[in-house]
Design a protein around this motif. Structure first.
Motif, PDB file in Angstrom:
ATOM      1  N   ARG A 137       0.905  -1.282   0.161  1.00 33.91           N
ATOM      2  CA  ARG A 137      -0.113  -0.085   0.093  1.00 33.91           C
ATOM      3  C   ARG A 137       0.845   1.213  -0.027  1.00 33.91           C
ATOM      4  O   ARG A 137       0.625   2.198  -0.730  1.00 33.91           O
ATOM      5  CB  ARG A 137      -0.889   0.134   1.212  1.00 33.91           C
ATOM      6  CG  ARG A 137      -1.792   1.245   1.419  1.00 33.91           C
ATOM      7  CD  ARG A 137      -2.715   1.423   0.279  1.00 33.91           C
ATOM      8  NE  ARG A 137      -3.488   2.829   0.181  1.00 33.91           N
ATOM      9  CZ  ARG A 137      -3.282   4.147   0.127  1.00 33.91           C
ATOM     10  NH1 ARG A 137      -1.921   4.080  -0.385  1.00 33.91           N
ATOM     11  NH2 ARG A 137      -4.131   5.112   0.394  1.00 33.91           N
ATOM     12  N   ALA A 138       1.869   1.288   0.783  1.00 33.37           N
ATOM     13  CA  ALA A 138       2.575   2.293   0.696  1.00 33.37           C
ATOM     14  C   ALA A 138       3.732   2.653  -0.450  1.00 33.37           C
ATOM     15  O   ALA A 138       3.868   3.735  -1.025  1.00 33.37           O
ATOM     16  CB  ALA A 138       3.795   2.486   2.005  1.00 33.37           C
ATOM     17  N   TYR A 198       2.914   1.523  -3.490  1.00 36.74           N
ATOM     18  CA  TYR A 198       2.350   1.949  -4.855  1.00 36.74           C
ATOM     19  C   TYR A 198       1.261   3.032  -4.449  1.00 36.74           C
ATOM     20  O   TYR A 198       0.248   3.363  -4.887  1.00 36.74           O
ATOM     21  CB  TYR A 198       1.384   0.653  -5.392  1.00 36.74           C
ATOM     22  CG  TYR A 198       2.264  -0.240  -6.146  1.00 36.74           C
ATOM     23  CD1 TYR A 198       2.731   0.379  -7.398  1.00 36.74           C
ATOM     24  CD2 TYR A 198       2.583  -1.553  -5.599  1.00 36.74           C
ATOM     25  CE1 TYR A 198       3.519  -0.558  -8.178  1.00 36.74           C
ATOM     26  CE2 TYR A 198       3.516  -2.291  -6.689  1.00 36.74           C
ATOM     27  CZ  TYR A 198       3.778  -1.882  -7.700  1.00 36.74           C
ATOM     28  OH  TYR A 198       4.597  -2.500  -8.648  1.00 36.74           O
ATOM     29  N   SER A 199       1.497   3.836  -3.290  1.00 34.73           N
ATOM     30  CA  SER A 199       0.559   5.056  -3.171  1.00 34.73           C
ATOM     31  C   SER A 199       0.328   5.989  -4.143  1.00 34.73           C
ATOM     32  O   SER A 199      -0.502   6.493  -4.328  1.00 34.73           O
ATOM     33  CB  SER A 199       1.130   5.587  -1.643  1.00 34.73           C
ATOM     34  OG  SER A 199       2.444   6.184  -1.956  1.00 34.73           O
ATOM     35  N   ILE A 249      -2.374   4.308  -6.133  1.00 36.00           N
ATOM     36  CA  ILE A 249      -3.791   3.875  -5.453  1.00 36.00           C
ATOM     37  C   ILE A 249      -3.978   5.203  -5.034  1.00 36.00           C
ATOM     38  O   ILE A 249      -5.416   5.259  -5.046  1.00 36.00           O
ATOM     39  CB  ILE A 249      -3.177   3.023  -4.152  1.00 36.00           C
ATOM     40  CG1 ILE A 249      -2.709   1.696  -4.421  1.00 36.00           C
ATOM     41  CG2 ILE A 249      -4.394   2.819  -3.250  1.00 36.00           C
ATOM     42  CD1 ILE A 249      -2.280   0.689  -3.271  1.00 36.00           C
ATOM     43  N   GLY A 250      -3.574   6.123  -4.523  1.00 41.77           N
ATOM     44  CA  GLY A 250      -4.188   7.656  -4.453  1.00 41.77           C
ATOM     45  C   GLY A 250      -4.870   7.572  -3.114  1.00 41.77           C
ATOM     46  O   GLY A 250      -4.814   6.638  -2.157  1.00 41.77           O
ATOM     47  N   ASP A 251      -5.843   8.045  -3.013  1.00 43.46           N
ATOM     48  CA  ASP A 251      -6.684   8.256  -1.872  1.00 43.46           C
ATOM     49  C   ASP A 251      -8.241   7.695  -2.214  1.00 43.46           C
ATOM     50  O   ASP A 251      -9.258   8.180  -1.589  1.00 43.46           O
ATOM     51  CB  ASP A 251      -6.772   9.722  -1.178  1.00 43.46           C
ATOM     52  CG  ASP A 251      -7.272  10.771  -2.187  1.00 43.46           C
ATOM     53  OD1 ASP A 251      -7.611  10.484  -3.421  1.00 43.46           O
ATOM     54  OD2 ASP A 251      -7.256  12.080  -1.712  1.00 43.46           O
ATOM     55  N   HIS A 268      10.577   6.045  -5.521  1.00 43.26           N
ATOM     56  CA  HIS A 268       9.487   6.441  -4.670  1.00 43.26           C
ATOM     57  C   HIS A 268       9.377   7.944  -4.176  1.00 43.26           C
ATOM     58  O   HIS A 268      10.559   8.365  -3.913  1.00 43.26           O
ATOM     59  CB  HIS A 268       9.413   5.474  -3.742  1.00 43.26           C
ATOM     60  CG  HIS A 268       8.098   5.324  -2.917  1.00 43.26           C
ATOM     61  ND1 HIS A 268       7.837   6.210  -1.769  1.00 43.26           N
ATOM     62  CD2 HIS A 268       7.071   4.393  -2.983  1.00 43.26           C
ATOM     63  CE1 HIS A 268       6.430   5.869  -1.621  1.00 43.26           C
ATOM     64  NE2 HIS A 268       6.208   4.712  -2.209  1.00 43.26           N
ATOM     65  N   SER A 294       4.975   3.461   6.707  1.00 43.22           N
ATOM     66  CA  SER A 294       3.535   2.817   6.298  1.00 43.22           C
ATOM     67  C   SER A 294       2.717   2.410   7.550  1.00 43.22           C
ATOM     68  O   SER A 294       1.546   1.846   7.241  1.00 43.22           O
ATOM     69  CB  SER A 294       3.706   1.797   5.377  1.00 43.22           C
ATOM     70  OG  SER A 294       4.502   0.513   6.215  1.00 43.22           O
ATOM     71  N   THR A 332      -1.205   2.302   8.072  1.00 41.46           N
ATOM     72  CA  THR A 332      -1.770   2.512   6.897  1.00 41.46           C
ATOM     73  C   THR A 332      -2.781   1.298   6.788  1.00 41.46           C
ATOM     74  O   THR A 332      -2.541   0.200   7.157  1.00 41.46           O
ATOM     75  CB  THR A 332      -1.056   2.802   5.555  1.00 41.46           C
ATOM     76  OG1 THR A 332      -0.178   1.553   5.442  1.00 41.46           O
ATOM     77  CG2 THR A 332      -0.255   3.939   5.702  1.00 41.46           C
TER      78      THR A 332
END
Length: 297
Positions: A145-146, A148-149, A152-154, A237, A282, A285
């Motif tokens: 999740r962290a 590919y933030s 993924i976005g919000d 990143h 992360s 999260t």
């Protein structure tokens, strides 16, 4: 995605890439009117008649024997991914589900299976994500999740590797080797289209990207195919900077077509330290919750 057109364009594109000398044929003194091999030369190398090979190249591949397809693959100097793609195209023409995969896919589950969620949660020092044949990102562990933030976005629609690659400007920063990643992404999608030409979701994605990205259109027309498998990738990143990660793609047999991607860093390397830093960042999260349309998890 008409199968006959796919077969025709694939065989023609592969034939154009083989130089006569690479196939052990003399170049001759007369100018060649076609790039690569002539149909007659492919037929000779494959041990079939010119008429029969011309029939195959017109897209009439249904009923072709495995031995003939293997001979054509050798004549065209196909690699493993290209050979598998040719066989998949032939299976589709014969109406046989490819690679042991069911023709129709079940509806996407509203949440990952508990056992899969536990397995992904147990992976703490590596990026672990699940993607489907349409390049949708379905689930991830905390580090995934962290990592590919940027994709993924919000919230919003289901994150998709191909849409991010070709439609999101952030991908140019995230992938320092953007051109390499773009070619890889399309080659994987082209192979999947050969395995399951009736996947409406994949057809729609190809249509969307073809309309909105000239680079995608060009790469799609090249008919290159690729098996993901394993390798090394470089990322930039936004939180920890450049990391070089090795990846393994593992088939999820309980969900045919879906794959678990695991990214790890070489122990003791700067990338490993940066991955640990990202893991610390992360904490707290959302981890393995599924990603669905509308951004709900």
């Amino acid at each position: 995605m008409d199968n006959r057109a796919e077969v025709r364009e694939f065989l023609m594109s592969r034939r154009a890439k083989v130089a006569p000398e690479a196939a052990g044929l003399p170049q001759g003194v007369s100018a060649r009117r076609v790039a690569g091999l002539r149909r007659s030369e492919v037929a000779m190398l494959a041990g079939v008649s010119v008429e029969y090979y011309a029939k195959l190249e017109r897209g009439a591949i249904a009923g072709a024997s495995a031995s003939v397809l293997d001979a054509v693959a050798i004549a065209l100097r196909l690699d493993d991914a290209e050979r598998a793609h040719l066989l998949d195209l032939a299976r589709a023409a014969d109406g046989i589900p490819s690679s042991g995969r069911a023709r129709s896919r079940p509806a996407r589950p509203s949440a990952p299976r508990m056992s899969l969620e536990w397995a992904m949660t147990a992976i703490t020092d590596a990026v672990a994500v699940v993607r489907d044949p349409r390049q949708d990102l379905l689930a991830f562990n905390a580090l995934g999740r962290a990592f590919y933030s940027p994709m993924i976005g919000d919230g919003g629609r289901t994150p998709n590797f191909a849409r991010f690659q070709f439609l999101d400007p952030a991908a140019r920063d995230f992938y320092p080797d953007w051109d390499l990643f773009a070619d890889m992404c399309v080659s994987i999608m082209r192979a999947e289209a050969g395995r399951n030409p009736h996947d409406r979701g994949l057809q729609d994605l190809v249509g969307e990207l073809s309309t909105r990205s000239e680079v995608f259109r060009t790469l799609w027309a090249a008919h290159n195919v690729r098996i993901h498998g394993a390798g090394t990738k470089r990322f930039n990143h936004p939180v920890v900077g450049e990391v070089v990660l090795s990846y393994e793609e593992l088939a999820i047999t309980a969900e045919p077509g879906n794959a678990l991607l695991v990214y790890t860093a070489e122990p003791g390397s700067p990338s490993a330290e940066r991955l640990r830093l990202l893991a610390s960042w992360s904490v707290g999260t959302v981890s393995t919750a599924p990603v669905t349309e509308g951004g709900e998890r």
